[in-house]
Design a protein around this motif. Structure first.
Motif, mmCIF file in Angstrom:
data_model
loop_
_atom_site.group_PDB
_atom_site.id
_atom_site.type_symbol
_atom_site.label_atom_id
_atom_site.label_comp_id
_atom_site.label_asym_id
_atom_site.label_seq_id
_atom_site.Cartn_x
_atom_site.Cartn_y
_atom_site.Cartn_z
ATOM 1 N N PHE A 374 30.404 -8.884 24.544
ATOM 2 C CA PHE A 374 30.900 -9.932 25.444
ATOM 3 C C PHE A 374 29.712 -10.572 26.164
ATOM 4 N N PRO A 375 29.234 -11.742 25.694
ATOM 5 C CA PRO A 375 28.070 -12.385 26.325
ATOM 6 C C PRO A 375 28.405 -12.963 27.697
ATOM 7 N N LEU A 376 27.437 -12.908 28.595
ATOM 8 C CA LEU A 376 27.559 -13.511 29.921
ATOM 9 C C LEU A 376 26.343 -14.408 30.116
ATOM 10 N N ASP A 377 26.570 -15.704 30.051
ATOM 11 C CA ASP A 377 25.481 -16.686 30.056
ATOM 12 C C ASP A 377 24.978 -16.911 31.478
ATOM 13 N N VAL A 389 33.443 -13.130 34.373
ATOM 14 C CA VAL A 389 33.678 -11.701 34.567
ATOM 15 C C VAL A 389 35.170 -11.444 34.795
ATOM 16 N N GLY A 390 35.825 -12.354 35.511
ATOM 17 C CA GLY A 390 37.270 -12.226 35.686
ATOM 18 C C GLY A 390 38.005 -12.308 34.360
ATOM 19 N N GLU A 391 37.513 -13.174 33.464
ATOM 20 C CA GLU A 391 38.091 -13.276 32.121
ATOM 21 C C GLU A 391 37.901 -11.972 31.353
ATOM 22 N N LEU A 392 36.703 -11.380 31.477
ATOM 23 C CA LEU A 392 36.431 -10.097 30.835
ATOM 24 C C LEU A 392 37.412 -9.033 31.328
ATOM 25 N N ALA A 393 37.603 -8.959 32.636
ATOM 26 C CA ALA A 393 38.525 -7.965 33.191
ATOM 27 C C ALA A 393 39.939 -8.182 32.676
ATOM 28 N N GLY A 394 40.378 -9.445 32.636
ATOM 29 C CA GLY A 394 41.722 -9.737 32.145
ATOM 30 C C GLY A 394 41.908 -9.358 30.687
#
Length: 403
Positions: A374-377, A389-394
């Protein structure tokens, strides 16, 4: 000897440089770069995994992050990891090639806003020896320390004073920045004026823990200055180096900054969901064996584990690494995630990388385990980073519910 050297954290300086031996030793001791002897009195300068800047007299050495991370973004990541209330607009300086000038400008602006109405005052509990009664007499201390004597008196009282934690932190940061060489005269004057406004505020010992404070209605106008001050005091140093040279350094480990930011942001993002989020979750890879102590077991520490009903349900690990030219990440990361999933009995792990791109699921052969890259730009704005990060948690919660 050059007056400025600019590197990035993946590539060293293009050619050996001639430096005074004392300067080379001082530069090496800051930890920003690695310094090795070359031929003819020159030195090879290589990155050491840190970013930031070092000023030694007239020499400025800067190491830039591999991503498009300027000063304000780096300070946001640092600040948010320490305090999720940190906002991107709390760094007001424009991006500047001179990191120290930008930090000084940010601190001066925030300090001016904080002290616009004068220093904050508060009640401080004081215990001291006096020849007159003030507050209450500490009878026990009086009898123990001065048996049979009437004076001086051991007393305690609450004093309304500017010598409170908020002013101590702000003044310490201002004095730290004032020790940086080559700041503009106008900036030095502004910072010195702020320091004079805090006359009577105690100096903090270098390296001592910072005093505690909490955000409130009373000190709300101080908060941006305090958060920036704490970053400066924890990350920066300004002192005399080898040979009494003036040295200032601001050195951070971007891998640690990224991992701490992801862990903090994930904890905040998972807060609305049932369960408990823990950092550096300890688990043993092997089973306990008779005759061996727990200290003999293979221990692992997972960056972030979210448990539901007392059982691990989601695994996250942050990696500040670059992908290869083909877009692949190191195999060892996936081996590590496989070990985590196996030991914790969780079918999916999330590898959070610093970089651009879209998530990719890798299903491990002959197992029911998947590893999600899961990349975080980091080139995105702070608000977009938190949204991501909220999308990752969801996504992790949704995947957990369908397992």
């Amino acid at each position: 000897m050059p007056t400025e050297m600019i590197l990035d954290e993946l590539r060293g300086y293009p050619e050996p440089v001639v430096l005074d031996r004392e300067v080379a030793a001082t530069l090496r001791d800051t930890g920003l770069v690695s310094v090795f002897p070359a031929h003819g009195g020159a030195w090879t300068i290589l990155p050491s995994g840190k970013v930031g800047a070092v000023q030694i007299d007239d020499l400025l050495v800067r190491v830039k992050p591999k991503e498009k991370v300027g000063l304000s973004k780096m300070l946001f990541l640092l600040g948010y990891a320490a305090d999720p209330g940190f906002r991107s607009d709390e760094v007001v300086a424009e991006e500047d090639n001179d990191l120290f000038a930008a930090l000084g400008e940010s601190l001066a602006r925030h300090g001016e806003r904080a002290l616009e109405r004068g220093p904050l005052n508060g009640y401080v509990h004081v215990e001291e020896s006096l020849r007159t009664v003030r507050g209450r007499i500490r009878v026990g201390d009086q009898m123990t320390r001065r048996p049979g004597l009437l004076l001086p008196l051991e007393v305690s009282y609450d004093d309304y004073t500017p010598d409170v934690a908020e002013n101590q932190i702000l003044r310490a940061a201002i004095r730290m920045v004032l020790h940086v060489p080559r700041l503009s005269d106008s900036l030095v004057v502004r910072l010195a004026h702020l320091d004079s406004k805090l006359d009577g505020v105690s100096a903090l010992n270098h390296g001592a823990p910072l005093p505690a404070w909490s955000d409130s209605r009373i000190n709300g106008h101080y908060v941006p200055a305090l958060r920036l001050s704490e970053i400066i005091l924890r990350t920066m140093s300004a002192e005399a180096g080898v040979g009494h040279r003036t040295v200032a350094s601001f050195v951070v480990n971007m891998a640690t900054v990224f991992e701490d930011f992801v862990a903090t942001a994930l904890r905040e993002a998972l807060e609305p969901y049932p369960g408990l989020t823990e950092w550096q979750y300890e688990v043993s890879m092997d089973e306990a064996e008779p005759g061996y102590s727990n200290g003999d077991r293979v221990r692992m520490f997972v960056d972030v584990v979210h448990s539901v009903g007392g059982r691990p349900a989601m695994i996250f690990d942050a990696k500040y690494k670059a992908a290869s030219a083909g877009g692949a990440y190191p195999n060892s990361d996936h081996y590590q995630m496989l070990a985590y999933c196996t030991a914790l009995g969780v079918p999916r792990a999330w590898l959070v990388y610093a970089g651009a791109g879209e998530p990719r699921v890798r299903r491990i052969r002959n197992t029911g385990i998947s590893v999600v890259e899961f990349p975080l730009d980091l080139s995105h704005k702070p608000e977009a980073l938190l949204t991501r990060v909220g999308e990752l948690a969801g996504r992790a919660v949704d995947a957990c519910r369908t397992q």
